[in-house]
Design an enzyme around this catalytic site. Structure first.
Site, PDB file in Angstrom:
ATOM      1  CG  ASP A 309      -2.241   0.733   0.915  1.00 18.87           C
ATOM      2  OD1 ASP A 309      -2.256   1.596   0.011  1.00 18.87           O
ATOM      3  OD2 ASP A 309      -3.247   0.455   1.587  1.00 18.87           O
ATOM      4  CE1 TYR A 310      -0.284   3.555  -4.632  1.00 23.65           C
ATOM      5  CE2 TYR A 310      -0.663   5.914  -4.538  1.00 23.65           C
ATOM      6  CZ  TYR A 310      -0.612   4.747  -5.262  1.00 23.65           C
ATOM      7  OH  TYR A 310      -0.889   4.763  -6.603  1.00 23.65           O
TER       8      TYR A 310
END
Length: 780
Positions: A309-310
């Site tokens: 995930d970012y």
């Protein structure tokens, strides 16, 4: 002479085939091509495949107008190592048109193909939660709404269209669908999910994967890689706050939160998984080898890619301005932990994985570990056909993105989502020929509402505009905002400004004056993109400590109620709202969630009877925040009661009314006695006893009466949506297999235990008829 030329050409072609690298030969198996390419790559080239650029593309790949800049690209990527992915290519500078989007991905792709030593193409990813997040792209309803349809085939078609639009622009990997099971209504990301039930989430998620990937022939120019989000247990965070720890047992983890992911992988062949921000039992998902290796890869046989995930890998150490898990001393240690856990690529910017070359040189990480993670990334590029066909057709992108066919499906989905929760004295559908004046009042009546992760569709129809159009020739339509939920603002903006109290009191008085002139009031309220959204930083909040209507909406409705005019309430919101007062004061109540770009048209179709509502709640609506958690499939010792309050939900899971009436005959089983490896068919006749054609959802639940560990009071195990003309009946059959009866027993083994089960059939989780099933030990 001609024969000589032909022989020369044939010899030349054969020589070329014989001398070209194996990875360039599309006739060879993908694994053979991967092995050949990996053997030719330097360590720097391998690590480059594990890196992505997103916001940094503005300064490293693009010019000041959002077009490709070869000088900047050469400055930053002239080393020839290439790069693994480019994130959300069309979002810079306000968003590119579909044609410009496609031309941009072509230009970036051409640079890396022609300027990297081995010509390895780039993979582009983008957000596709409920449509491509792009300019002019079709904006479908939010997933929480799509789940209300209980119609997997509709969802499959919708995500097929999403994939078509994405791939036309040059996107290869969709970040979605979200398979989190939402178990806390305070959490701001409820709208992104398919609800609170693992079976419903699993069926809808499987449909979405099949829509995006088809039969997994990714060379099809209309397909993209599906990325399952967020692995795992992201949907029940402590205190309801985004990214908070999840404190659950392995048994609950497997039965509730892992179930949809396993279905999407085992039955849908999902090619990618995004690890979640949260921790489980003290271990953040991006450093969880048990989760990402033991369960996902070894137990389930997953061979695709795990994307971060970012910025989540940096959070293993510390993320400035937010938090850190502090299971890694620094960025290099975070990279090591993520590699050991099995995270193939770091999104969205070059960060921790930039340390990997040095970590290998110093012997902290083995190059074989890098090879293991790079191989699936390369395999997907081969499977997509990017080495042979790396470019897209810009005019085709312009033609398909936001086209009329996709707009029509957006409207059909919106119609099926709308859920009728109350209809006192058959207030709906409205009879326009019996009305002279309608007052449309409320903060959401004339507002664009798409929810989070949305692009900018070509059009959006508000409720006010659609009602005006629906009755333009016969009914006078008046409008008042009544009050504000927040002042301006949108999903992306950090600050949330509450409405001015004095201004709202003035608006309420104006709304009452308007209501007094009307025969009926349509109140349009609920929430908006700022009151329920992903909380991604300390400055960008979206989780809440209560579930009441924000602002002075309750005061507005109370004031409208005092006029004595019937109120038809229409709710738009991203999470369940505790709307008891609103429900009590409304003659009719519609839950819409976020319906997509055709919102108003769909609402008007339902209000005036052009469409019979058929939605069912995919998540429980609680009476208050104090009733959280409120999910229906609780354990027997839960929900015993409260002092001074009702323990029951305001509206239960699976509930939804219709303009017609449906009668269920007593259900039966094809085989009331089966072995633990046997199956049975549930049969029930459903009759439309009303005067409208309508769709009903037959829901089948089970309860294990005696078990080695406690089981939920009921669990949804199958469902089927059927359309029945007025006065007609349909015989519905639904199968129960060992998979629906199995659970993780006292020894944490997935088994079907012999004994008696209640099989419950009906139109919702609280309106059920029971038939008994006996399961005998398997015969040896």
């Amino acid at each position: 002479m001609k024969l000589l030329i032909v022989l020369i050409l044939l010899t030349t072609n054969m020589s070329t085939v014989a001398t070209q690298p194996a990875y360039r030969n599309p006739s060879l198996p993908v694994d053979r091509r991967v092995d050949d390419l990996l053997a030719r790559m330097t360590l720097e080239e391998k690590v480059a495949q594990m890196v992505c650029v997103w916001n940094e593309k503005v300064t490293k790949l693009l010019d000041d107008q959002g077009g490709f800049d070869p000088a900047r690209a050469t400055e930053h990527f002239g080393h020839g190592h290439g790069i693994g992915q480019v994130g959300r290519p069309g979002d810079a500078h306000g968003g590119a048109t579909p044609r410009d989007f496609a031309e941009l991905t072509n230009a970036i792709q051409r640079f890396f193909v022609e300027n990297s030593r081995l010509g390895i193409p780039v993979l582009f990813h983008d957000e596709c939660l409920h449509g491509l997040v792009g300019r002019d792209a079709t904006s479908f309803a939010q997933p929480i709404g799509l789940a209300s349809t209980f119609n997997p085939e509709l969802v499959r078609r919708l995500y097929e269209m999403t994939a078509r639009e994405a791939r036309a622009c040059g996107v290869h990997q969709a970040l979605g669908p979200v398979l989190d099971v939402a178990r806390d209504a305070r959490w701001g990301r409820v709208e992104e999910t398919f609800g609170e039930d693992p079976h419903l989430v699993g069926e809808m998620g499987l449909a979405a994967v099949r829509g995006m990937q088809g039969d997994n022939q990714l060379r099809d120019p209309d397909r993209v890689i599906a990325t399952l989000k967020h692995f795992a247990a992201h949907g029940q965070p402590e205190s309801g706050t985004n990214c908070a720890p999840v404190s659950i047992s392995e048994r609950h983890l497997r039965e509730i939160f892992l179930t949809p992911f396993h279905k999407a992988i085992a039955e849908g062949g999902a090619q990618s998984v995004m690890a979640s921000y949260n921790e489980i039992d003290g271990v953040p998902s991006h450093a969880n080898s048990w989760l990402l290796r033991d369960v996902l890869r070894q137990e389930w046989g997953f061979t695709g890619t795990v994307v971060s995930d970012y910025y989540a890998i940096s959070e293993l150490h510390h993320r400035e301005g937010l938090f850190g898990h502090h299971v890694a001393a620094d960025a290099a240690a975070a990279a090591t932990a993520a590699v050991r856990a099995g995270v193939n690529i770091e999104l969205p910017e070059p960060d921790c994985y930039l340390h990997l070359v040095d970590l290998v040189r110093r012997g902290v990480v083995d190059e074989e570990e890098i090879d293991e993670l790079v191989a699936p990334l390369l395999a997907q590029k081969f499977a997509l056909g990017l080495f042979e066909s790396p470019y897209v057709d810009p005019p085709a992108a312009e033609a398909v993105v936001g086209c009329e066919e996709h707009r029509a499906l957006s409207l059909e989905a919106a119609r099926q989502i709308i859920t009728l929760l109350k209809n006192q004295s058959d207030t709906l559908p409205l009879q326009a020929d019996r009305l002279k004046t309608i007052a449309v009042i409320g903060p959401n009546a004339d507002r664009v509402m798409l929810g989070g992760y949305s692009g900018k569709p070509k059009q959006f129809v508000t409720v006010l505009k659609a009602v005006e159009q629906a009755v333009a020739q016969s009914v006078n339509v008046l409008y008042a905002e009544g009050c504000a939920i927040t002042v301006g603002g949108g999903w992306f903006e950090d600050s949330v400004v509450r409405a001015d109290e004095e201004e709202d009191l003035r608006k309420i008085a104006e709304a009452v004056s308007i209501a007094n002139q009307a025969d009926l009031v349509i109140f349009v309220g609920g929430g908006n993109e700022q009151t329920s959204r992903e909380a991604w930083s300390a400055e960008h909040m979206g989780d809440r400590t209560d579930l009441q209507l924000v602002g002075k909406q309750d005061e507005l409705v109370e004031a409208l109620h005092t006029t004595g005019k019937p109120i038809v309430s229409v709710l738009f919101n991203g999470r369940p709202l505790a709307v008891k007062d609103l429900a009590d004061r409304s003659a009719a109540l519609l839950e819409c969630w976020y319906l997509g770009q055709e919102s108003g048209t769909a609402v008007a179709d339902v209000l005036f009877g052009r469409c019979n509502p058929s939605g069912k709640l995919p998540i429980t609506i609680p009476r208050s925040v104090g009733h959280v958690p409120a999910f229906y499939n609780h354990r027997p010792s839960a929900r015993r009661g409260y002092l001074f309050d009702d323990i029951s939900p305001l509206f239960p899971f699976g509930f939804g009314l219709s303009y017609t009436r449906f009668a269920f005959d007593e259900p039966s089983l094809s085989d009331p006695v089966i072995d633990t490896d046997g199956s049975t068919t549930v049969r029930v006749r459903v009759t439309n006893t009303g005067s409208y054609t309508g769709a009903e959802t037959v829901q089948v639940y089970v309860r294990d009466l005696v078990s080695s560990v406690t089981r939920p009071v009921i669990e949804l195990k199958n469902f089927k949506r059927v359309t029945i003309p007025a006065g007609e009946s349909r015989d519905v059959e639904l199968t129960l297999t060992p998979a629906e009866l199995a659970f993780w027993n006292i020894d944490k083994k997935l088994v079907v235990e012999p004994g008696e089960f209640d099989v419950l059939v009906g139109p919702s989780s609280v309106d059920l008829q029971t038939v008994r099933l006996r399961v005998n030990p398997r015969k040896r």
